[in-house]
Design a protein around this motif. Structure first.
Motif, PDB file in Angstrom:
ATOM      1  N   UNK A  15     -94.865  30.069 -54.647  1.00  0.00           N
ATOM      2  CA  UNK A  15     -93.665  30.072 -55.478  1.00  0.00           C
ATOM      3  C   UNK A  15     -92.463  29.900 -54.568  1.00  0.00           C
ATOM      4  N   UNK A  16     -91.692  28.872 -54.805  1.00  0.00           N
ATOM      5  CA  UNK A  16     -90.532  28.589 -53.971  1.00  0.00           C
ATOM      6  C   UNK A  16     -89.481  27.837 -54.762  1.00  0.00           C
ATOM      7  N   UNK A  17     -88.229  28.078 -54.417  1.00  0.00           N
ATOM      8  CA  UNK A  17     -87.124  27.343 -55.043  1.00  0.00           C
ATOM      9  C   UNK A  17     -86.951  25.957 -54.441  1.00  0.00           C
ATOM     10  N   UNK A  18     -87.659  25.673 -53.353  1.00  0.00           N
ATOM     11  CA  UNK A  18     -87.539  24.369 -52.696  1.00  0.00           C
ATOM     12  C   UNK A  18     -88.937  23.808 -52.428  1.00  0.00           C
ATOM     13  N   UNK A  19     -89.602  23.261 -53.452  1.00  0.00           N
ATOM     14  CA  UNK A  19     -90.961  22.751 -53.272  1.00  0.00           C
ATOM     15  C   UNK A  19     -91.068  21.677 -52.194  1.00  0.00           C
ATOM     16  N   UNK A  20     -90.072  20.807 -52.076  1.00  0.00           N
ATOM     17  CA  UNK A  20     -90.165  19.741 -51.087  1.00  0.00           C
ATOM     18  C   UNK A  20     -90.141  20.303 -49.674  1.00  0.00           C
ATOM     19  N   UNK A  21     -89.378  21.363 -49.451  1.00  0.00           N
ATOM     20  CA  UNK A  21     -89.360  21.990 -48.129  1.00  0.00           C
ATOM     21  C   UNK A  21     -90.731  22.555 -47.788  1.00  0.00           C
ATOM     22  N   UNK A  22     -91.401  23.152 -48.780  1.00  0.00           N
ATOM     23  CA  UNK A  22     -92.745  23.680 -48.542  1.00  0.00           C
ATOM     24  C   UNK A  22     -93.720  22.552 -48.220  1.00  0.00           C
ATOM     25  N   UNK A  23     -93.637  21.465 -48.962  1.00  0.00           N
ATOM     26  CA  UNK A  23     -94.523  20.333 -48.711  1.00  0.00           C
ATOM     27  C   UNK A  23     -94.288  19.758 -47.315  1.00  0.00           C
ATOM     28  N   UNK A  24     -93.025  19.631 -46.938  1.00  0.00           N
ATOM     29  CA  UNK A  24     -92.712  19.077 -45.617  1.00  0.00           C
ATOM     30  C   UNK A  24     -93.240  19.987 -44.511  1.00  0.00           C
ATOM     31  N   UNK A  25     -93.037  21.287 -44.656  1.00  0.00           N
ATOM     32  CA  UNK A  25     -93.444  22.226 -43.606  1.00  0.00           C
ATOM     33  C   UNK A  25     -94.962  22.269 -43.456  1.00  0.00           C
ATOM     34  N   UNK A  26     -95.677  22.515 -44.542  1.00  0.00           N
ATOM     35  CA  UNK A  26     -97.131  22.677 -44.440  1.00  0.00           C
ATOM     36  C   UNK A  26     -97.847  21.349 -44.229  1.00  0.00           C
ATOM     37  N   UNK A  27     -97.257  20.290 -44.751  1.00  0.00           N
ATOM     38  CA  UNK A  27     -97.833  18.978 -44.473  1.00  0.00           C
ATOM     39  C   UNK A  27     -97.789  18.657 -42.991  1.00  0.00           C
ATOM     40  N   UNK A  28     -96.665  18.989 -42.352  1.00  0.00           N
ATOM     41  CA  UNK A  28     -96.531  18.735 -40.918  1.00  0.00           C
ATOM     42  C   UNK A  28     -97.379  19.695 -40.090  1.00  0.00           C
ATOM     43  N   UNK A  46     -98.348  21.175 -58.481  1.00  0.00           N
ATOM     44  CA  UNK A  46     -98.773  20.386 -57.335  1.00  0.00           C
ATOM     45  C   UNK A  46    -100.034  20.979 -56.742  1.00  0.00           C
ATOM     46  N   UNK A  47    -101.105  20.205 -56.725  1.00  0.00           N
ATOM     47  CA  UNK A  47    -102.353  20.627 -56.117  1.00  0.00           C
ATOM     48  C   UNK A  47    -102.278  20.445 -54.608  1.00  0.00           C
ATOM     49  N   UNK A  48    -102.787  21.434 -53.876  1.00  0.00           N
ATOM     50  CA  UNK A  48    -102.745  21.443 -52.412  1.00  0.00           C
ATOM     51  C   UNK A  48    -104.162  21.286 -51.885  1.00  0.00           C
ATOM     52  N   UNK A  49    -104.365  20.313 -51.001  1.00  0.00           N
ATOM     53  CA  UNK A  49    -105.693  20.032 -50.455  1.00  0.00           C
ATOM     54  C   UNK A  49    -105.604  19.942 -48.937  1.00  0.00           C
ATOM     55  N   UNK A  50    -106.547  20.577 -48.252  1.00  0.00           N
ATOM     56  CA  UNK A  50    -106.635  20.442 -46.801  1.00  0.00           C
ATOM     57  C   UNK A  50    -107.103  19.028 -46.460  1.00  0.00           C
ATOM     58  N   UNK A  51    -106.670  18.521 -45.323  1.00  0.00           N
ATOM     59  CA  UNK A  51    -107.022  17.164 -44.909  1.00  0.00           C
ATOM     60  C   UNK A  51    -108.540  17.000 -44.833  1.00  0.00           C
ATOM     61  N   UNK A  59    -102.092  25.733 -55.238  1.00  0.00           N
ATOM     62  CA  UNK A  59    -101.141  24.993 -56.048  1.00  0.00           C
ATOM     63  C   UNK A  59     -99.726  25.520 -55.913  1.00  0.00           C
ATOM     64  N   UNK A  60     -98.801  24.739 -56.429  1.00  0.00           N
ATOM     65  CA  UNK A  60     -97.385  25.039 -56.313  1.00  0.00           C
ATOM     66  C   UNK A  60     -96.712  24.704 -57.642  1.00  0.00           C
ATOM     67  N   UNK A  61     -96.127  25.734 -58.282  1.00  0.00           N
ATOM     68  CA  UNK A  61     -95.437  25.514 -59.545  1.00  0.00           C
ATOM     69  C   UNK A  61     -94.041  24.955 -59.306  1.00  0.00           C
ATOM     70  N   UNK A  62     -93.624  24.027 -60.165  1.00  0.00           N
ATOM     71  CA  UNK A  62     -92.265  23.503 -60.131  1.00  0.00           C
ATOM     72  C   UNK A  62     -91.700  23.530 -61.556  1.00  0.00           C
ATOM     73  N   UNK A  63     -90.723  24.381 -61.865  1.00  0.00           N
ATOM     74  CA  UNK A  63     -90.127  25.392 -60.992  1.00  0.00           C
ATOM     75  C   UNK A  63     -91.068  26.567 -60.764  1.00  0.00           C
ATOM     76  N   UNK A  64     -90.672  27.461 -59.875  1.00  0.00           N
ATOM     77  CA  UNK A  64     -91.502  28.597 -59.500  1.00  0.00           C
ATOM     78  C   UNK A  64     -91.819  29.465 -60.713  1.00  0.00           C
ATOM     79  N   UNK A  65     -93.026  30.050 -60.698  1.00  0.00           N
ATOM     80  CA  UNK A  65     -93.462  30.895 -61.807  1.00  0.00           C
ATOM     81  C   UNK A  65     -92.826  32.279 -61.756  1.00  0.00           C
ATOM     82  N   UNK A  66     -92.450  32.743 -60.580  1.00  0.00           N
ATOM     83  CA  UNK A  66     -91.765  34.024 -60.428  1.00  0.00           C
ATOM     84  C   UNK A  66     -90.557  33.814 -59.539  1.00  0.00           C
TER      85      UNK A  66
END
Length: 263
Positions: A15-28, A46-51, A59-66
């Motif tokens: 849960x985050x107010x900035x989903x793109x920041x989370x994607x950028x950080x964990x993707x990198x 957004x479904x999250x999958x390991x390489x 998963x990641x809710x947009x907007x955040x669930x809490x």
């Protein structure tokens, strides 16, 4: 974490107010890939999958669930409504009542008696969620462990044992604090752990996924270069497993670990 029996930790959510920041950080940092899908209430998920993994792990809710920014663990349930009623009797409080999950199943969000956020999830009818990859060495970047930190270890052990049928093995290889491997239903060995934080300074209670990486110290330095902070570790157990606890640039807690060297 291949077991899918009720009582098993099978998923995590961000849960985050900035989903793109989370994607950028964990993707990198961990090489995650992301697939966004619409859900019935008009939000996106957004479904999250390991390489290289065949299936998503979170998963990641947009907007955040809490409102708080955090990762939380999701436990499989055979019947969410029954479990929610039972968990409330055990001292849990409901954060989000039972409703539709992103995959068409049902889920609810709660806090344990210590205030730690978690979810229970029931698969949709006809879903093939039981067809998980078999046991084996997990892929880098995947959730292969979870950790619950608690300032009242006995109360937390009792709650999760009563709630989900967990058993515990004292892990004497962790020397910095009392630590108990949690054996969830269907597992032959621990798939997560409870750490005694009663003497810790600062943060005491949390639940977070733990992700595999080939080299924890190197990953910690990379995470810090991306804006994360290290809360604890890197620490190496008596049997050679190395782990660390961090907060990402949004203050979301997660853990990293690497397996002991092969003989």
């Amino acid at each position: 974490m291949a077991t899918m029996d009720p009582g098993s930790v099978v998923w995590f959510e961000i849960d985050t107010a900035d989903p793109q920041a989370a994607k950028d950080f964990y993707g990198s940092l961990l090489g995650w890939t992301f697939q966004t899908v619409p859900v019935a209430d008009g939000r996106t998920y957004t479904l999250i999958t390991a390489k290289g993994a065949p299936l998503p792990m979170g998963g990641l809710w947009e907007p955040a669930a809490v409102s708080e920014e955090a990762m939380s663990l999701s436990v499989r349930s055979a019947d969410v409504d029954t479990d929610v009623a039972r968990l409330k009797d055990l001292g849990a409080t409901v954060v989000a009542p039972t409703g539709p999950a992103a995959d068409g199943g049902r889920y609810a969000r709660l806090r344990d008696p210590r205030g730690t956020l978690f979810s229970v999830w029931q698969q949709p009818a006809g879903n093939a969620a039981d067809q998980q990859p078999g046991p084996g060495v997990p892929l880098p970047g995947s959730m292969a462990w979870f950790e619950i930190g608690t300032a009242d270890i006995e109360a937390s052990k009792t709650f999760y044992a009563d709630a989900f049928g967990w058993n515990y093995i004292h892990d004497t290889g962790v020397t910095s604090r009392p630590y108990f491997a949690a054996v969830t239903p269907g597992a032959e060995r621990g798939s997560g752990g409870l750490g005694d934080n009663s003497t810790a300074k600062g943060t005491r209670d949390y639940a977070a996924p733990q992700f595999l990486t080939p080299d924890v110290p190197t990953a910690v330095e990379k995470a810090k270069s991306l804006g994360a902070t290290a809360e604890a570790g890197p620490e190496t157990t008596a049997y050679g497993l190395t782990f660390a606890r961090l907060k990402d640039p949004r203050g979301i807690r997660f853990l990293l670990f690497s397996l002991p060297p092969m003989d």
